[in-house]
Structures are given as structure tokens and as C-alpha cells.
Design a protein around this motif. Structure first.
Motif, short mmCIF file in Angstrom:
data_model
loop_
_atom_site.label_atom_id
_atom_site.label_comp_id
_atom_site.label_asym_id
_atom_site.label_seq_id
_atom_site.Cartn_x
_atom_site.Cartn_y
_atom_site.Cartn_z
N SER A 108 0.84 -1.19 0.00
CA SER A 108 0.00 0.00 0.00
C SER A 108 0.88 1.24 0.00
O SER A 108 1.92 1.28 0.66
CB SER A 108 -0.90 -0.02 1.24
N ILE A 109 0.45 2.25 -0.74
CA ILE A 109 1.23 3.49 -0.85
C ILE A 109 0.45 4.63 -0.21
O ILE A 109 -0.72 4.82 -0.49
CB ILE A 109 1.52 3.82 -2.33
N ASP A 110 1.14 5.37 0.66
CA ASP A 110 0.56 6.52 1.34
C ASP A 110 1.28 7.78 0.86
O ASP A 110 2.51 7.85 0.94
CB ASP A 110 0.73 6.34 2.85
N VAL A 111 0.53 8.74 0.36
CA VAL A 111 1.14 9.93 -0.24
C VAL A 111 1.19 11.10 0.76
O VAL A 111 1.59 12.21 0.42
CB VAL A 111 0.44 10.28 -1.58
N PRO A 113 0.47 14.13 3.62
CA PRO A 113 -0.45 15.21 3.98
C PRO A 113 -1.48 15.60 2.92
O PRO A 113 -2.63 15.91 3.26
CB PRO A 113 0.50 16.38 4.27
N ARG A 161 2.03 14.37 -6.69
CA ARG A 161 2.97 14.18 -5.57
C ARG A 161 3.57 12.77 -5.63
O ARG A 161 4.79 12.59 -5.49
CB ARG A 161 2.21 14.40 -4.26
N ASP A 165 7.42 11.87 -6.09
CA ASP A 165 8.11 11.26 -4.94
C ASP A 165 8.74 9.92 -5.30
O ASP A 165 9.82 9.59 -4.81
CB ASP A 165 7.14 11.08 -3.77
N LEU A 166 8.05 9.11 -6.09
CA LEU A 166 8.58 7.77 -6.40
C LEU A 166 9.39 7.77 -7.69
O LEU A 166 9.89 6.72 -8.10
CB LEU A 166 7.44 6.75 -6.49
N ASP A 167 9.53 8.92 -8.34
CA ASP A 167 10.29 8.99 -9.61
C ASP A 167 9.70 8.07 -10.67
O ASP A 167 10.44 7.44 -11.45
CB ASP A 167 11.77 8.66 -9.37
N PRO A 169 8.52 7.26 -14.09
CA PRO A 169 8.93 7.95 -15.32
C PRO A 169 7.76 8.23 -16.25
O PRO A 169 7.62 7.59 -17.29
CB PRO A 169 9.94 6.98 -15.93
N ASP B 103 12.38 18.88 -0.86
CA ASP B 103 11.34 19.50 -0.04
C ASP B 103 9.96 19.06 -0.50
O ASP B 103 9.67 19.05 -1.71
CB ASP B 103 11.42 21.04 -0.17
N GLY B 104 9.11 18.72 0.44
CA GLY B 104 7.75 18.33 0.12
C GLY B 104 7.57 16.82 -0.06
O GLY B 104 6.44 16.34 -0.16
N PHE B 105 8.67 16.09 -0.08
CA PHE B 105 8.57 14.63 -0.23
C PHE B 105 7.67 14.08 0.88
O PHE B 105 7.82 14.45 2.04
CB PHE B 105 9.96 14.00 -0.13
N ALA B 106 6.76 13.17 0.53
CA ALA B 106 5.76 12.75 1.51
C ALA B 106 5.31 11.30 1.41
O ALA B 106 4.50 10.84 2.21
CB ALA B 106 4.52 13.65 1.39
N THR B 107 5.80 10.55 0.42
CA THR B 107 5.22 9.24 0.10
C THR B 107 5.94 8.11 0.82
O THR B 107 7.15 8.14 0.99
CB THR B 107 5.27 9.03 -1.43
N SER B 108 5.17 7.11 1.24
CA SER B 108 5.73 5.97 1.93
C SER B 108 5.03 4.69 1.45
O SER B 108 3.83 4.69 1.22
CB SER B 108 5.53 6.14 3.44
N ILE B 109 5.82 3.63 1.32
CA ILE B 109 5.29 2.36 0.83
C ILE B 109 5.36 1.32 1.94
O ILE B 109 6.40 1.14 2.57
CB ILE B 109 6.08 1.88 -0.40
N ASP B 110 4.23 0.66 2.16
CA ASP B 110 4.14 -0.39 3.18
C ASP B 110 3.90 -1.72 2.46
O ASP B 110 2.95 -1.84 1.68
CB ASP B 110 3.00 -0.06 4.13
N THR B 132 10.45 2.19 0.09
CA THR B 132 10.29 3.46 -0.61
C THR B 132 11.57 3.81 -1.37
O THR B 132 11.52 4.18 -2.55
CB THR B 132 9.90 4.57 0.38
N THR B 135 12.10 1.37 -4.33
CA THR B 135 11.20 1.71 -5.44
C THR B 135 11.76 2.90 -6.22
O THR B 135 11.81 2.89 -7.46
CB THR B 135 9.79 2.03 -4.91
N LYS B 136 12.18 3.92 -5.50
CA LYS B 136 12.75 5.10 -6.17
C LYS B 136 13.97 4.72 -7.01
O LYS B 136 14.07 5.09 -8.19
CB LYS B 136 13.14 6.16 -5.13
N LEU B 139 12.97 2.87 -10.11
CA LEU B 139 12.28 3.68 -11.11
C LEU B 139 13.17 4.79 -11.65
O LEU B 139 12.96 5.30 -12.75
CB LEU B 139 10.99 4.25 -10.53
N GLN B 140 14.18 5.18 -10.89
CA GLN B 140 15.16 6.15 -11.40
C GLN B 140 16.03 5.50 -12.48
O GLN B 140 16.30 6.09 -13.51
CB GLN B 140 16.04 6.65 -10.26
#
Lengths: 281, 281
Positions: A108-111, A113, A161, A165-167, A169, B103-110, B132, B135-136, B139-140
Motif C-alpha cells: 500500500s502506498i501513502d502519499v 499530507p 505528488r 516522490d517515487l520517480d 517515469p 522539499d515536500g517529499f511525503a510518500t511511503s510504501i508499506d 520506498t 522503489t525510487k 524507477l530512477q
């Protein structure tokens, strides 16, 4: 017109890879089906930005709450395919739930605020479901561009966002809301409205336009404009206003005074049906 | 030997795209630096599976807890680059924290249940940070294959689940643990050990091999074998055993009896240093 349809990730990737091998650019329009002219506008915009357009139709169970309308959400793949073909779509990706969420699926991904307020507060877990399925669709298809309507504005900002955040592409393209003659934003859920509710529904866009005009004229009176808008919606016949707010365009944080790019966002209820709309301020 | 180094996602993508344009396959070896022969084995295995090998060095702050060793984690980019070049690595990706988390990065993967026990229980948030950042990185770079050591076995199974669940277009290759002459698994954190602790550390792999032999001989005696293993580690001089368990190879759920592919996993402490090891049963 018949639209080529694939139902597995391998078949989707094979077609996209074949196009890419010919040097073609690919656009993806993710949908939950029950297509209307808003979706078809996304397809037409996709054609302007890319050589080939893929539309996905998948009613994603993980973005519905337990008491929401997943079971009764309108489904009509034949009708959807015909509409997509007429709008110039090249391929339909219509996976089964078991393709998207095979046994053992757990991620599951949480983005963060941007998902917490507004729709996120009224639909706990909704944006995690959206973020996860959109990530999957983007990584299954690997399009150059993906298109989303501004109608679901918080969803669009969540996806922007997420992709940053996850890049992931891909380039994300937001497309302005398509409206009926009386200004009602097109939505698959408008089909739930009775004739009487449909008449009331038209007042939503008018009230929001009034809020925009008022805060533009008097940037310090956001709270008053919002309160007046809520009263106007209830007076027009809405059963409840889940929220009405003037927010920062990117963070979705509420603004007390207008001092930069803003958006007025609102969800109001007619019976069990929640109607969303938003406008740039 | 000098190793070409890039520090931005755009530069990484440009190099990988150039290789891909030549029809070359690309492998990625994600690391936190402080490289030892275990990492270099990943690079060499990458060369066997692909035409070009990219290694990333990034000490990822989000996978460290507040009381953990992020600040003192060993860093030596020059030494790492020389080792990577000698192992046949083609490119080093060494991004700044501000590149990975602007700045502003906010995403998290569970990644769900596979992350909850063992390391996940002792390091809350650790696997969300790992999932997280991995994944980055995937995908980068969009490599064809990415290599991870079996030494961090729960991490490897978490990444397998993650990649499958999100449809990340990469093949994950697990590589057997590289060991010292006395069997101690190579780890960047072995550098924290005093000479006395280093002597004790060698017993970890011997005790785990004993547990494997015992449960193989008597599949119904897992609990007894685990209890004996824990006693043996404390008797050998370990200060604590965070966990020692026989688990299912994919779900990491503990097994009471051996009735399929299993793994013995363990973390034991010498002072503040946590030593991990695991073996197939």
C-alpha cells in the motif's frame, strides 16, 4: 468500431513495447469505466500529446470504503469500448481483479499530507487505494504521459505528488472538467441522481463560482465566503455539505486569505450521492 | 581506475537510456556504501546477468530509527568507488539526500505482513523506508535486473513482494551471503565490533547451522531447536538474541514444524551492534 482489448499485464506490455519500438509515444487514460464525455476528453487530449492512447477500465475495490458503492458502481464494458473507439482510443486494458490483486498482494502506498483532508477525511483509505492502483497501472503500461481530470482535484494533486516522490517515469497531465449545459460537472455518479436531485445538483457549480468571485473581490473574507456558500448549497436543496474550502493549489491546505494560487473545493450530498466540484480561484 | 559517477536522476537516466539504445542490458546493485566483498559479489553477479552494472551508494535516512546508527554509519565514497571499479562496475550513482528527498517529499510504501515480524518488529518503519527508497532507485534507473544479498533475507523477501505487487518492471536476483573464513557473514556493521566481540561473532553462523541440522533431522522439534540455539548464542557470549526462528521462505511466518521450504533467521546483539544471519533449511 471494435477496440482491441487486453486483459493481462504481459499483453499490455507487449503492445506498448511494439509501439515504442516504432518510436511512438504512448498516453494512458486510467478510468473506472461508466465513461462520459469527461473521460473521452481525456482520450482526445491524449491523442494530441501522444501517438497511441491506451485507456484502462478497472473498478478498483481498494479505493472504496466498506459502506461505499463498489458493488453498484455502474459497469458497461461494451458501451465503454464503443465510446473509447469513437474518441480515437487505440487499446483498452481491462484487467480482472485477480490480475491486479493476485493472492498474497499486500502493498500500500501513502502519499502523506495532501491526502489527509477533504475526500481523505471522509473516505479513510481512499487515496492509499488510488495511489497504489495508479502506480500499478503506470508501471504496467509505462506510458509517456498519463491523463487525469481536474474534476477529482485532490486525486490529481495526490498523483502529481506520488509520481514526483517515487520517480515514476511519466508526465502527468491534468485536464479541465467537462460540464453539462447548466454547469454540472460530468461524473459517473450523476447517474444515481433522481430528476429532482439533478435539478438541485446544478446549483453546486453556481455556488462555487460565486465563492470564487467573492474571494477574488475581497481576498481577506475567505471564511465569510465559505460560510455563505455552505448556506447557499443547503438553501438550494443539498442534504449536507461535507466540506467547502479555499485551499492551496498543491498542498490542499486551507487558506484563510487569498495570497497565491488557490482552488475552491467542495463535496455536497444529495441523498447518498456525494457530488464533487472545484474551480481555480 | 576511476569510476564514472552521476549524482542526479537525469544523468543516471541519460546513461542508462544510452546503453539501452545500444541494446545493452543493465543491472543495478543498490548499496549504502561501506562496501565489502559481499557487495562486490553482487556487482560480479550483475556482470554475469547484464552488459552494464550500475551501483548506487546512498545511506538512506528513512530506514534508520531515531536511536540507530545513521550518523555513524561508515561512509567512504572514494574507497567504495575504487572497489566498485575493480569489480567491474560501470557507473556509480551517488545522490545527495536532497536529490532523493526534495522539499515536500511525503510518500511511503508499506509492503504488509512480510515486514511486520523480526527486523520489522525491532526496527519500526525500517521496511517502509527500504521499500520506498528501493522503489525510487528502481524507477530512477529502470534496470533489467537488480541484485540484493540474501544476508538481509527479510529485506530481500520484502523487495520481491514489493516488485511483484507494484508491477515494477525489473527482475530481482538474490545472491548468497559471502562469509569470512570462520563463517561470519560479511556486514558493514562488523566494523563496529571489538576484537573480543569479533571472536564471539563467529559463533552465530555455527549455531544457526546446528539449528538447521537439528530441525532437518527432527522436523517436529522446531521449538526445542530454537530454544537450544538461543541458549548456545548467550553461552557463546552474545549479549542478547533479538529473535531466532524457523520461518516460511516467502511469508516469513514462523513454522512450528518443518513441512516445506524454510529459513532459519536470527539477529543477536554484541553491545549495541546487531548481527544478522540466516540459512536455508
Amino acid at each position: 468500431m471494435s477496440l482491441p482489448t487486453v486483459r493481462t499485464v504481459a499483453d499490455l506490455r507487449a503492445q506498448v513495447a511494439a509501439w515504442r519500438g516504432q518510436g511512438l509515444r504512448v498516453a494512458l487514460v486510467p478510468t473506472m469505466g461508466a465513461l462520459h464525455d469527461g473521460h473521452l476528453t481525456l482520450v482526445r487530449r491524449g491523442r494530441a500529446l501522444a501517438d497511441k492512447v491506451v485507456a484502462s477500465v478497472f473498478v478498483n475495490p481498494t479505493q472504496f470504503g466498506p459502506s461505499e458503492d463498489f458493488a453498484r458502481y455502474p459497469r458497461d464494458e461494451g458501451g465503454d469500448a464503443a465510446k473509447l473507439a469513437s474518441a480515437g482510443c487505440d487499446l483498452l486494458f481491462a484487467p480482472d481483479v485477480s490480475v491486479m490483486y493476485p493472492d498474497g498482494f499486500a502493498t500500500s502506498i501513502d502519499v502523506g499530507p495532501v491526502t489527509r483532508r477533504w475526500e481523505g477525511a471522509f473516505r479513510p483509505g481512499h487515496f492509499n487505494g488510488v495511489a497504489t492502483v495508479v502506480t500499478k497501472l503506470l508501471l504496467q503500461g509505462l506510458p509517456d504521459v498519463a491523463l487525469f481530470g481536474e474534476k477529482d482535484y485532490q486525486q490529481l494533486q495526490t498523483i502529481r505528488r506520488l509520481v514526483r516522490d517515487l520517480d515514476i517515469p511519466v508526465s502527468i497531465e491534468g485536464v479541465p472538467t467537462v460540464r453539462e449545459a447548466d454547469g454540472l460537472a460530468l461524473s459517473s455518479r450523476n447517474a444515481y441522481l433522481t430528476a429532482e436531485q439533478r435539478a438541485v445538483a446544478a446549483s453546486l457549480n453556481r455556488v462555487l463560482r460565486d465563492v470564487v468571485e467573492r474571494v477574488r473581490a475581497e481576498p481577506g473574507t475567505v471564511a465569510d465566503a465559505v460560510a455563505a456558500g455552505e448556506r447557499a448549497l443547503l438553501a438550494a436543496g443539498f442534504d449536507a455539505v461535507d466540506y467547502l474550502a479555499v485551499v492551496d493549489v498543491a498542498s490542499l491546505e486551507p487558506l484563510e486569505r487569498l495570497d497565491g494560487p488557490a482552488r475552491v473545493v467542495c463535496t455536497a450530498r444529495l441523498g447518498k450521492t456525494r457530488l464533487l466540484d472545484n474551480f481555480p480561484v
